[in-house]
Design a protein around this motif. Structure first.
Motif, PDB file in Angstrom:
ATOM      1  N   LEU A 127     -13.036  -8.309  -0.726  1.00  0.00           N
ATOM      2  CA  LEU A 127     -12.390  -7.436   0.258  1.00  0.00           C
ATOM      3  C   LEU A 127     -13.251  -7.388   1.512  1.00  0.00           C
ATOM      4  CD1 LEU A 127     -10.396  -5.212   1.246  1.00  0.00           C
ATOM      5  CD2 LEU A 127     -11.896  -3.553   0.126  1.00  0.00           C
ATOM      6  N   ALA A 128     -12.682  -7.767   2.640  1.00  0.00           N
ATOM      7  CA  ALA A 128     -13.367  -7.679   3.936  1.00  0.00           C
ATOM      8  C   ALA A 128     -12.773  -6.516   4.711  1.00  0.00           C
ATOM      9  CB  ALA A 128     -13.204  -8.976   4.720  1.00  0.00           C
ATOM     10  N   THR A 129     -13.613  -5.544   5.060  1.00  0.00           N
ATOM     11  CA  THR A 129     -13.121  -4.359   5.750  1.00  0.00           C
ATOM     12  C   THR A 129     -14.248  -3.700   6.534  1.00  0.00           C
ATOM     13  OG1 THR A 129     -11.762  -2.374   5.459  1.00  0.00           O
ATOM     14  CG2 THR A 129     -13.560  -2.705   3.878  1.00  0.00           C
ATOM     15  N   GLY A 130     -13.891  -2.661   7.287  1.00  0.00           N
ATOM     16  CA  GLY A 130     -14.854  -1.919   8.093  1.00  0.00           C
ATOM     17  C   GLY A 130     -14.609  -2.021   9.579  1.00  0.00           C
TER      18      GLY A 130
ATOM     19  N   MET B  37     -17.489   6.147   5.239  1.00  0.00           N
ATOM     20  CA  MET B  37     -16.837   4.911   4.797  1.00  0.00           C
ATOM     21  C   MET B  37     -17.656   4.256   3.683  1.00  0.00           C
ATOM     22  SD  MET B  37     -15.203   3.044   8.149  1.00  0.00           S
ATOM     23  CE  MET B  37     -16.636   2.975   9.216  1.00  0.00           C
ATOM     24  N   MET B  38     -18.953   4.138   3.899  1.00  0.00           N
ATOM     25  CA  MET B  38     -19.830   3.525   2.906  1.00  0.00           C
ATOM     26  C   MET B  38     -19.857   4.339   1.617  1.00  0.00           C
ATOM     27  SD  MET B  38     -22.872   2.550   5.581  1.00  0.00           S
ATOM     28  CE  MET B  38     -24.099   2.313   4.307  1.00  0.00           C
ATOM     29  N   GLN B  39     -19.934   5.656   1.736  1.00  0.00           N
ATOM     30  CA  GLN B  39     -20.006   6.513   0.544  1.00  0.00           C
ATOM     31  C   GLN B  39     -18.745   6.411  -0.304  1.00  0.00           C
ATOM     32  OE1 GLN B  39     -20.858  10.308   2.349  1.00  0.00           O
ATOM     33  NE2 GLN B  39     -22.748   9.492   3.248  1.00  0.00           N
ATOM     34  N   ALA B  40     -17.600   6.152   0.340  1.00  0.00           N
ATOM     35  CA  ALA B  40     -16.348   6.016  -0.406  1.00  0.00           C
ATOM     36  C   ALA B  40     -16.200   4.628  -1.025  1.00  0.00           C
ATOM     37  CB  ALA B  40     -15.165   6.305   0.522  1.00  0.00           C
ATOM     38  N   LEU B  41     -16.624   3.593  -0.306  1.00  0.00           N
ATOM     39  CA  LEU B  41     -16.375   2.220  -0.737  1.00  0.00           C
ATOM     40  C   LEU B  41     -17.461   1.634  -1.630  1.00  0.00           C
ATOM     41  CD1 LEU B  41     -15.029   0.568   2.557  1.00  0.00           C
ATOM     42  CD2 LEU B  41     -13.846   0.562   0.355  1.00  0.00           C
TER      43      LEU B  41
ATOM     44  N   GLY C 296       0.810  -1.201   0.000  1.00  0.00           N
ATOM     45  CA  GLY C 296       0.000   0.000   0.000  1.00  0.00           C
ATOM     46  C   GLY C 296       0.846   1.255   0.000  1.00  0.00           C
ATOM     47  N   PRO C 297       0.489   2.250  -0.811  1.00  0.00           N
ATOM     48  CA  PRO C 297       1.269   3.487  -0.879  1.00  0.00           C
ATOM     49  C   PRO C 297       1.402   4.186   0.465  1.00  0.00           C
ATOM     50  CG  PRO C 297      -0.327   3.393  -2.674  1.00  0.00           C
ATOM     51  CD  PRO C 297      -0.649   2.257  -1.773  1.00  0.00           C
ATOM     52  N   TYR C 298       0.385   4.069   1.338  1.00  0.00           N
ATOM     53  CA  TYR C 298       0.434   4.745   2.638  1.00  0.00           C
ATOM     54  C   TYR C 298       1.529   4.203   3.539  1.00  0.00           C
ATOM     55  CZ  TYR C 298      -2.293   0.624   4.014  1.00  0.00           C
ATOM     56  OH  TYR C 298      -2.725  -0.667   4.227  1.00  0.00           O
ATOM     57  N   GLN C 299       2.053   2.997   3.220  1.00  0.00           N
ATOM     58  CA  GLN C 299       3.125   2.450   4.051  1.00  0.00           C
ATOM     59  C   GLN C 299       4.431   3.227   3.892  1.00  0.00           C
ATOM     60  OE1 GLN C 299       2.698   0.552   6.428  1.00  0.00           O
ATOM     61  NE2 GLN C 299       0.888  -0.723   6.028  1.00  0.00           N
ATOM     62  N   LEU C 300       4.535   4.028   2.823  1.00  0.00           N
ATOM     63  CA  LEU C 300       5.724   4.884   2.693  1.00  0.00           C
ATOM     64  C   LEU C 300       5.782   5.876   3.851  1.00  0.00           C
ATOM     65  CD1 LEU C 300       5.730   5.683  -1.143  1.00  0.00           C
ATOM     66  CD2 LEU C 300       7.052   3.942   0.075  1.00  0.00           C
ATOM     67  N   GLN C 301       4.641   6.450   4.206  1.00  0.00           N
ATOM     68  CA  GLN C 301       4.628   7.379   5.327  1.00  0.00           C
ATOM     69  C   GLN C 301       4.953   6.662   6.633  1.00  0.00           C
ATOM     70  OE1 GLN C 301       0.803   9.052   6.644  1.00  0.00           O
ATOM     71  NE2 GLN C 301       1.854  11.020   6.938  1.00  0.00           N
TER      72      GLN C 301
ATOM     73  N   HIS D  42     -11.196   1.259   9.543  1.00  0.00           N
ATOM     74  CA  HIS D  42     -12.426   1.331  10.334  1.00  0.00           C
ATOM     75  C   HIS D  42     -12.842   2.771  10.636  1.00  0.00           C
ATOM     76  CE1 HIS D  42      -9.011   1.094  13.124  1.00  0.00           C
ATOM     77  NE2 HIS D  42      -9.716   1.887  13.897  1.00  0.00           N
ATOM     78  N   ASN D  43     -12.313   3.708   9.850  1.00  0.00           N
ATOM     79  CA  ASN D  43     -12.727   5.103   9.945  1.00  0.00           C
ATOM     80  C   ASN D  43     -12.519   5.740   8.577  1.00  0.00           C
ATOM     81  OD1 ASN D  43      -9.897   5.908   9.846  1.00  0.00           O
ATOM     82  ND2 ASN D  43      -9.773   5.343  11.992  1.00  0.00           N
ATOM     83  N   PRO D  44     -13.080   6.930   8.343  1.00  0.00           N
ATOM     84  CA  PRO D  44     -12.989   7.522   7.000  1.00  0.00           C
ATOM     85  C   PRO D  44     -11.564   7.706   6.493  1.00  0.00           C
ATOM     86  CG  PRO D  44     -14.716   8.600   8.261  1.00  0.00           C
ATOM     87  CD  PRO D  44     -14.014   7.682   9.221  1.00  0.00           C
ATOM     88  N   ALA D  45     -10.642   8.110   7.371  1.00  0.00           N
ATOM     89  CA  ALA D  45      -9.259   8.297   6.922  1.00  0.00           C
ATOM     90  C   ALA D  45      -8.629   6.963   6.532  1.00  0.00           C
ATOM     91  CB  ALA D  45      -8.441   8.971   8.024  1.00  0.00           C
ATOM     92  N   GLY D  46      -8.930   5.915   7.289  1.00  0.00           N
ATOM     93  CA  GLY D  46      -8.405   4.600   6.951  1.00  0.00           C
ATOM     94  C   GLY D  46      -8.929   4.106   5.623  1.00  0.00           C
ATOM     95  N   VAL D  47     -10.207   4.359   5.349  1.00  0.00           N
ATOM     96  CA  VAL D  47     -10.791   3.954   4.074  1.00  0.00           C
ATOM     97  C   VAL D  47     -10.158   4.740   2.921  1.00  0.00           C
ATOM     98  CG1 VAL D  47     -12.917   4.056   2.705  1.00  0.00           C
ATOM     99  CG2 VAL D  47     -12.954   3.093   5.015  1.00  0.00           C
ATOM    100  N   ALA D  48      -9.858   6.012   3.144  1.00  0.00           N
ATOM    101  CA  ALA D  48      -9.250   6.822   2.078  1.00  0.00           C
ATOM    102  C   ALA D  48      -7.914   6.236   1.635  1.00  0.00           C
ATOM    103  CB  ALA D  48      -9.078   8.258   2.561  1.00  0.00           C
ATOM    104  N   VAL D  49      -7.071   5.845   2.589  1.00  0.00           N
ATOM    105  CA  VAL D  49      -5.778   5.276   2.198  1.00  0.00           C
ATOM    106  C   VAL D  49      -5.954   3.862   1.645  1.00  0.00           C
ATOM    107  CG1 VAL D  49      -4.441   6.719   3.756  1.00  0.00           C
ATOM    108  CG2 VAL D  49      -5.255   4.518   4.572  1.00  0.00           C
TER     109      VAL D  49
END
Length: 437
Positions: free
Chosen positions: A411-414, A347-351, A254-259, A311-318
Motif C-alpha cells: 500500500l502506497a499512501t500519505g 496518520m502514522m499512529q493509525a497506519l 471503499g465504504p466511504y464512497q457511499l457518502q 494525506h490527512n488524519p481523516a483520509g487515513v481513517a476512511v
C-alpha cells in the motif's frame, strides 16, 4: 518575461510557474477573467469544496452529466501523472497542443500574467475556465484547491455549491479549529445559490449553516434531507432529496464512497432544479461507471500494489475502514511518504501498527519530508521500518517483503505526490516488463 510564441513554449511557461506556490486571494484571477470577457459566465457550474471526498464526488457528478448527454467540463487538482488531467472535457484530458494554444490565448488577452505572474493554480484555473468556454461545455464541475473563500476557483459563477466532509488540513492557511476551517470552505457560498452539505462534525456544521443563513442559501444536508443506505443483503439505495433509487452499483471502492455517492446524487438533483437536465438513468449510470484514479486503486498484481491519496488524519481513517473490508487478514507492507506541512503523527499512529513492514520514501517535491527526519518516530510504531533514498528502493523493499508473505499487499499512501509517482513507476517499469513478455 518574454511572451511565449508557440504552444510548446506556452506549456513550458506554465510548467515554470511554482507548483507549490500559494497566494490566497481572488484579485489576480478576477482581473484575468475580466480581460477574457468573463468566460466563467458562459455555462452553469457545480462548485465543490471540502477536505476529503471532493474528487470522487466530482467524478460521480461529471460522469452522470455525461451519461445525460451533456458536454461536461471537469476541473480538479492536483494531478497524479500529467497536468493535463486537471482539465477534462467529456472525459478526455486536454491535449498538449490545445493546452498550449489556450495558454497563448490567455496571455494575449491578459499580458499582465507575464509581468506579474499568477501562481500555478491560479493560472491553471483561468486556463480551465477559458477552455470550457471555448469548448462550449453545457455544464462544468469545479473542485476547489486549498480552501474556499480565497481559492482561485471561487471566482467562478456556480448555480450549485457543495461541501464534502471538513476536517483538519492546511491549518496554516485555513485555521486551527474545525469552525475556522469550515468558515473558509463556506467561502464558496454565493447569495441565494443552493448548497449541498455532506454530514459534518457539529463544529463544522454550525459554521457552514451560519454562513448559509447569512447569504440566504437554501441547504440540503446529508442524513437530514438525503442519504444512501446499504441494506443487509448488500443492496444500496438512495432516498430523499430529488430521487428514490434502488439497487445502485457504485464503481469506486471503499465504504466511504457511499457518502460521496449520496452527496453526488443530491448535487445532481440540485442541478436539475436549476435547469440542468439529468435523468434517474443517467444518475444511476454515473455512480456505476465513474473512474477516479489514486483512490484505493490497484495498479499492479503479484504482489498487489494499491495506491491511495489519503494525506490527512481523516483520509487515513476512511482508508483504514476500506482496508478492513477489502484486505482483511492480509499482511500489509506500507510505502509511506509525506510532505513536511502535513500532520503526520496521527496518520502514522493509525497506519504503522497495522503494517508488517513500513518503507519510508522521499517525494518529488520541495515540500517533501526526508525519511530520516521521522524514522525514529516510525520505529516506535512498527518493528520493521526502513528509510529509503528513493521511491524505487522503497517499492523494491515493500514488494520483496510482500512476496515473502502469503497474500501480502503493498500500500502506497500519505501523499498524492506519492500516488502519482507510483503510477508513473508502474507504467514505466511493469509496463515495460509486460511488453517484453
Amino acid at each position: 518575461m518574454d511572451a511565449p510564441r508557440t504552444p510548446e513554449d506556452a506549456l513550458r511557461f506554465f510548467q515554470a510557474l511554482n507548483p507549490s506556490g500559494i497566494k490566497l486571494g481572488l484579485e489576480r484571477v478576477k482581473d484575468a477573467l475580466a480581460a477574457l470577457g468573463h468566460p466563467e459566465r458562459d455555462y452553469p457550474a457545480l462548485h465543490v469544496a471540502g477536505t476529503n471526498g471532493k474528487g470522487s464526488t466530482c467524478a460521480f457528478v461529471a460522469r452522470a452529466l455525461e451519461a445525460a448527454g451533456h458536454r461536461v467540463g471537469l476541473y480538479t487538482s492536483p494531478h497524479l501523472v500529467r497536468v493535463n488531467e486537471r482539465i477534462r472535457v467529456s472525459g478526455e484530458d486536454i491535449p498538449d497542443d490545445v493546452f498550449g494554444q489556450r495558454i497563448l490565448e490567455v496571455l494575449e488577452r491578459y499580458p499582465s500574467a507575464l509581468s506579474d505572474p499568477m501562481t500555478y493554480f491560479e493560472f491553471g484555473t483561468v486556463v480551465a475556465l477559458w477552455h470550457f468556454s471555448r469548448e462550449r461545455v453545457d455544464v462544468a464541475v469545479l473542485e476547489t484547491g486549498l480552501g474556499g473563500r480565497l481559492d482561485a476557483t471561487t471566482a467562478a459563477n456556480p448555480v450549485v455549491t457543495c461541501v464534502t466532509p471538513v476536517s483538519f488540513d492546511h491549518m496554516e492557511y485555513l485555521g486551527h479549529t474545525l469552525s475556522e476551517i469550515a468558515w473558509e470552505k463556506a467561502g464558496i457560498f454565493k447569495f441565494g445559490v443552493p448548497v449541498v452539505l455532506a454530514q459534518q462534525e457539529p463544529e463544522a456544521e454550525e459554521s457552514l449553516l451560519r454562513r448559509a443563513e447569512q447569504l440566504a442559501v437554501p441547504v440540503k444536508m446529508e442524513r437530514r434531507d438525503f442519504g444512501i443506505d446499504q441494506e443487509y443483503n448488500g443492496k444500496i439505495s438512495y432516498r430523499g432529496y430529488g430521487w428514490g433509487l434502488e439497487d445502485l452499483k457504485i464503481s469506486l471502492r471503499g465504504p466511504y464512497q457511499l457518502q460521496n455517492a449520496a452527496v453526488a446524487l443530491a448535487c445532481l438533483a440540485a442541478l436539475r432544479d436549476r435547469g440542468v437536465k439529468v435523468t434517474p438513468e443517467a444518475a444511476r449510470e454515473g455512480l456505476a461507471t465513474a473512474r477516479w484514479p489514486g483512490r484505493l486503486e490497484e495498479v499492479a498484481q503479484s504482489p498487489v500494489i494499491v495506491v491511495d491519496g489519503a494525506h490527512n488524519p481523516a483520509g487515513v481513517a476512511v482508508l483504514l475502514e476500506a482496508l478492513d473490508s477489502l484486505y482483511a487478514g492480509r499482511p500489509l507492507h506500507l510505502v509511506f511518504g509525506v510532505v513536511a506541512d502535513k500532520d503526520r503523527g496521527p496518520m502514522m499512529q493509525a497506519l504503522f501498527p497495522l503494517a508488517a513492514s513500513v518503507h519510508l520514501t522521499p517525494l518529488d517535491t520541495p515540500r517533501s519530508l526526508a525519511p530520516e527526519r521521522y524514522l525514529a518516530e516510525a520505529r516506535v510504531l512498527c518493528p520493521r521500518v526502513v528509510a529509503h533514498a528513493s521511491l524505487e528502493e522503497a517499492l523494491a523493499g515493500a514488494r520483496a517483503d510482500a512476496v515473502g508473505r502469503p497474500d501480502g499487499v503493498v500500500l502506497a499512501t500519505g501523499s498524492l505526490f506519492l500516488v502519482g509517482a507510483v503510477k508513473r513507476w508502474v507504467d514505466r517499469s511493469l509496463g515495460a516488463t509486460r511488453q517484453q513478455q
